[in-house]
Write an enzyme that holds these catalytic residues in place. Structure first.
Site, PDB file in Angstrom:
ATOM      1  N   CYS A  39       0.813  -1.224   0.000  1.00 49.64           N
ATOM      2  CA  CYS A  39       0.000   0.000   0.000  1.00 49.64           C
ATOM      3  C   CYS A  39       0.847   1.277   0.000  1.00 49.64           C
ATOM      4  O   CYS A  39       0.553   2.218  -0.741  1.00 49.64           O
ATOM      5  CB  CYS A  39      -0.935   0.001   1.205  1.00 49.64           C
ATOM      6  SG  CYS A  39      -0.202  -0.697   2.693  1.00 49.64           S
ATOM      7  N   HIS A  87      -3.331   6.216   4.474  1.00 50.04           N
ATOM      8  CA  HIS A  87      -1.908   6.360   4.785  1.00 50.04           C
ATOM      9  C   HIS A  87      -1.444   7.726   4.281  1.00 50.04           C
ATOM     10  O   HIS A  87      -1.813   8.156   3.181  1.00 50.04           O
ATOM     11  CB  HIS A  87      -1.072   5.302   4.046  1.00 50.04           C
ATOM     12  CG  HIS A  87      -1.192   3.907   4.570  1.00 50.04           C
ATOM     13  ND1 HIS A  87      -1.955   3.541   5.654  1.00 50.04           N
ATOM     14  CD2 HIS A  87      -0.585   2.762   4.130  1.00 50.04           C
ATOM     15  CE1 HIS A  87      -1.820   2.227   5.858  1.00 50.04           C
ATOM     16  NE2 HIS A  87      -1.011   1.738   4.943  1.00 50.04           N
TER      17      HIS A  87
HETATM   18  P1  NAP Z   1      -7.660  -9.382   7.727  1.00 47.81           P
HETATM   19  O1  NAP Z   1      -8.673  -8.320   7.854  1.00 47.81           O
HETATM   20  O2  NAP Z   1      -7.060  -9.951   8.958  1.00 47.81           O
HETATM   21  O3  NAP Z   1      -8.282 -10.583   6.842  1.00 47.81           O
HETATM   22  C1  NAP Z   1      -7.593 -11.761   6.587  1.00 47.81           C
HETATM   23  C2  NAP Z   1      -8.388 -12.610   5.606  1.00 47.81           C
HETATM   24  O4  NAP Z   1      -7.629 -13.770   5.277  1.00 47.81           O
HETATM   25  C3  NAP Z   1      -9.708 -13.097   6.178  1.00 47.81           C
HETATM   26  O5  NAP Z   1     -10.638 -13.220   5.142  1.00 47.81           O
HETATM   27  C4  NAP Z   1      -9.325 -14.473   6.693  1.00 47.81           C
HETATM   28  O6  NAP Z   1     -10.414 -15.352   6.803  1.00 47.81           O
HETATM   29  C5  NAP Z   1      -8.403 -14.928   5.583  1.00 47.81           C
HETATM   30  N1  NAP Z   1      -7.540 -16.010   6.012  1.00 47.81           N
HETATM   31  C6  NAP Z   1      -6.617 -15.993   6.992  1.00 47.81           C
HETATM   32  N2  NAP Z   1      -6.032 -17.200   7.104  1.00 47.81           N
HETATM   33  C7  NAP Z   1      -6.609 -18.007   6.175  1.00 47.81           C
HETATM   34  C8  NAP Z   1      -6.446 -19.372   5.803  1.00 47.81           C
HETATM   35  N3  NAP Z   1      -5.576 -20.156   6.404  1.00 47.81           N
HETATM   36  N4  NAP Z   1      -7.194 -19.859   4.781  1.00 47.81           N
HETATM   37  C9  NAP Z   1      -8.105 -19.064   4.164  1.00 47.81           C
HETATM   38  N5  NAP Z   1      -8.306 -17.766   4.495  1.00 47.81           N
HETATM   39  C10 NAP Z   1      -7.570 -17.247   5.483  1.00 47.81           C
HETATM   40  O7  NAP Z   1      -6.431  -8.899   6.857  1.00 47.81           O
HETATM   41  P2  NAP Z   1      -6.424  -7.853   5.632  1.00 47.81           P
HETATM   42  O8  NAP Z   1      -6.064  -6.519   6.136  1.00 47.81           O
HETATM   43  O9  NAP Z   1      -7.642  -8.010   4.818  1.00 47.81           O
HETATM   44  O10 NAP Z   1      -5.159  -8.353   4.826  1.00 47.81           O
HETATM   45  C11 NAP Z   1      -5.104  -9.602   4.239  1.00 47.81           C
HETATM   46  C12 NAP Z   1      -3.781  -9.746   3.487  1.00 47.81           C
HETATM   47  O11 NAP Z   1      -3.775  -8.870   2.367  1.00 47.81           O
HETATM   48  C13 NAP Z   1      -2.548  -9.330   4.293  1.00 47.81           C
HETATM   49  O12 NAP Z   1      -2.117 -10.374   5.109  1.00 47.81           O
HETATM   50  C14 NAP Z   1      -1.590  -8.924   3.237  1.00 47.81           C
HETATM   51  O13 NAP Z   1      -0.844 -10.018   2.735  1.00 47.81           O
HETATM   52  C15 NAP Z   1      -2.488  -8.351   2.177  1.00 47.81           C
HETATM   53  N6  NAP Z   1      -2.553  -6.898   2.262  1.00 47.81           N
HETATM   54  C16 NAP Z   1      -1.976  -6.225   1.282  1.00 47.81           C
HETATM   55  C17 NAP Z   1      -1.992  -4.859   1.284  1.00 47.81           C
HETATM   56  C18 NAP Z   1      -1.316  -4.121   0.204  1.00 47.81           C
HETATM   57  O14 NAP Z   1      -0.715  -3.163   0.484  1.00 47.81           O
HETATM   58  N7  NAP Z   1      -1.395  -4.496  -1.027  1.00 47.81           N
HETATM   59  C19 NAP Z   1      -2.596  -4.154   2.295  1.00 47.81           C
HETATM   60  C20 NAP Z   1      -3.190  -4.846   3.312  1.00 47.81           C
HETATM   61  C21 NAP Z   1      -3.149  -6.236   3.270  1.00 47.81           C
HETATM   62  P3  NAP Z   1     -11.237 -15.503   8.197  1.00 47.81           P
HETATM   63  O15 NAP Z   1     -12.121 -14.297   8.304  1.00 47.81           O
HETATM   64  O16 NAP Z   1     -12.001 -16.766   7.965  1.00 47.81           O
HETATM   65  O17 NAP Z   1     -10.240 -15.582   9.283  1.00 47.81           O
HETATM   66  C1  3JM Z   2       0.226  -5.871   4.484  1.00 50.61           C
HETATM   67  O1  3JM Z   2       1.788 -12.790   5.723  1.00 50.61           O
HETATM   68  C2  3JM Z   2       1.130 -12.038   6.432  1.00 50.61           C
HETATM   69  O2  3JM Z   2       0.822 -12.340   7.575  1.00 50.61           O
HETATM   70  C3  3JM Z   2       0.666 -10.734   5.861  1.00 50.61           C
HETATM   71  C4  3JM Z   2       1.483  -9.570   6.265  1.00 50.61           C
HETATM   72  C5  3JM Z   2       1.025  -8.300   5.578  1.00 50.61           C
HETATM   73  C6  3JM Z   2       1.540  -7.889   4.351  1.00 50.61           C
HETATM   74  C7  3JM Z   2       2.431  -8.803   3.575  1.00 50.61           C
HETATM   75  O3  3JM Z   2       3.632  -8.867   3.870  1.00 50.61           O
HETATM   76  O4  3JM Z   2       1.918  -9.448   2.670  1.00 50.61           O
HETATM   77  C8  3JM Z   2       0.079  -7.483   6.223  1.00 50.61           C
HETATM   78  C9  3JM Z   2      -0.312  -6.290   5.673  1.00 50.61           C
HETATM   79  C10 3JM Z   2       1.149  -6.663   3.818  1.00 50.61           C
HETATM   80  C11 3JM Z   2       1.716  -6.184   2.543  1.00 50.61           C
HETATM   81  O5  3JM Z   2       0.973  -5.573   1.765  1.00 50.61           O
HETATM   82  O6  3JM Z   2       2.916  -6.324   2.280  1.00 50.61           O
END
Ligand code: NAP
Ligand code: 3JM
Length: 339
Positions: A132, A245
């Site tokens: 992000c 952000h």
């Molecule tokens: P979040 O609100 O904690 O949501 C996590 C999601 O992943 C929930 O839907 C959860 O399902 C699912 N999940 C977790 N473990 C799983 C598993 N073993 N099998 C299937 N589903 C699973 O987190 P978030 O903020 O949405 O972020 C999710 C991910 O997106 C991050 O970890 C990161 O890699 C990525 N992300 C990227 C950016 C970016 O900058 N591009 C920004 C933020 C996040 P449940 O509800 O069933 O637990």
């Molecule tokens: C944003 O692997 C994880 O638990 C997710 C950590 C995470 C990440 C990541 O490294 O993929 C949380 C929030 C990010 C990201 O966009 O890099």
């Protein structure tokens, strides 16, 4: 008739996944079947899409038969485990985690900056969505890079708790309420209290003393601009903001560029809105970026301490442009130009 595609969202119940579903609907992405995937914890839950209830299913390697485009946002380990299986089933994955971003075979794409890299999805069936903080910075810097070249970037971030996920949004809310009620403060997601505080710590610490989030900004910026000569240094800070952000970006250019030129270039740049009118006290604010897809740029000033330097204040909704919107924009180009 317009072609429609079967779309899966892995992590659909999370902060990012939920927004992906909303953005697919808002932008009228040509969805045939929508498949919502999460962990066992979400079994039985349902989400609305175009007025219809869709049940959440448990993610398995078999979830992707029949799927054309799979948007992943369930964390790095889930992506590492399931994205290759999804690609093997014939889906093209747009992955939001950091798992594949620096893999030389996998394109890392911000549509306003390097849409042509999408073509490399053919290598592995995976396209990575940048971090992000990187996305909003490169959207703002692209016009400056093209006009004047970039020698060095010094960036400090002020990142919202929503970037950590739904549990962190709850933690800031709970701690704020506890403070006003003089109750005990519980910390769970973050190592220290986040309410009324700043934590100079995002993601894990690395051997060089930087955090992984800081090194994501360094390495991803170079990959997106295809320019390993750009020097980047970052300090990433979590602040008690829910959505949006903010970044203080100092950029040293190769050629001299004036503040007026930067303002003109940015006001014409795709995905950028200039909010820069100090006389009328106008500058980008996190709370005003929330719910928007553009990157807001203001406080455009010359860095008077060096020959060729510009300072910017760059703000965007981290869950939308920083994650969900960017991923859906990639998917739009993919199906329009490559399917
Ligand atoms: P979040 O609100 O904690 O949501 C996590 C999601 O992943 C929930 O839907 C959860 O399902 C699912 N999940 C977790 N473990 C799983 C598993 N073993 N099998 C299937 N589903 C699973 O987190 P978030 O903020 O949405 O972020 C999710 C991910 O997106 C991050 O970890 C990161 O890699 C990525 N992300 C990227 C950016 C970016 O900058 N591009 C920004 C933020 C996040 P449940 O509800 O069933 O637990
Ligand atoms: C944003 O692997 C994880 O638990 C997710 C950590 C995470 C990440 C990541 O490294 O993929 C949380 C929030 C990010 C990201 O966009 O890099």
């Amino acid at each position: 008739m317009e072609r429609r595609f079967n779309v899966a969202v892995a992590g659909a119940t999370g902060a990012v996944g939920n927004m992906m579903v909303q953005v697919l609907e808002e932008r009228n992405f040509p969805v045939n079947k929508l498949k919502l995937l999460a962990s066992e914890r979400s079994e039985g839950k349902a989400l609305q899409f175009h007025g219809k209830s869709h049940r959440v299913e448990v993610l398995t390697p078999e979830s992707f038969e029949d799927v054309d485009v799979a948007l992943f946002s369930a964390g790095g380990s889930v992506s590492l485990e399931f994205a290759p299986a999804a690609a093997d089933s014939g889906a093209v994955v747009v992955d939001n985690s950091s798992a594949f971003r620096m893999d030389p075979e996998i394109p890392l794409v911000v549509p306003e900056v390097n849409p042509h890299h999408i073509a490399a999805y053919k290598n592995r069936g995976i396209i990575a969505n940048p971090n992000c903080s990187t996305i909003q910075m490169v959207v703002a810097l692209k016009p400056i890079y093209d006009a004047a070249g970039i020698e060095r970037i010094v960036v400090s971030t002020y990142q919202a708790v929503s970037g950590t996920g739904k549990r962190a949004i709850q933690e800031l809310q709970d701690q704020s309420i506890a403070i006003f009620n003089m109750k005990e403060i519980k910390t769970d997601v973050y190592p220290y209290q986040i309410a009324f505080n700043c934590l100079p710590h995002i993601d894990v610490f690395l051997d060089n003393g930087y955090t992984k989030e800081e090194m994501k900004m360094v390495n991803e910026t170079r990959k997106i601009f295809e320019d390993n000569t750009i020097r980047v240094t970052a300090t990433t800070v979590r602040v008690p903001v829910f959505y949006g952000h903010s970044e203080a970006v100092n950029v040293e250019t190769k050629k001299k560029i004036s503040v007026e030129e930067v303002r003109t270039l940015l006001s014409k740049a795709p995905g950028v809105v200039v909010v820069d009118d100090p006389e009328n006290i106008q500058y980008p604010l996190a709370i005003e970026s929330a719910g928007r897809d553009e990157t807001f740029v203001g406080r455009i000033r010359e860095d008077e301490s060096i020959e060729k330097g510009i300072n910017l204040w760059v703000v965007a909704d981290n869950i939308r442009k920083g994650a969900a919107t960017n991923a859906v924009q990639i998917a739009e180009i993919l199906v329009r130009d490559y399917f």
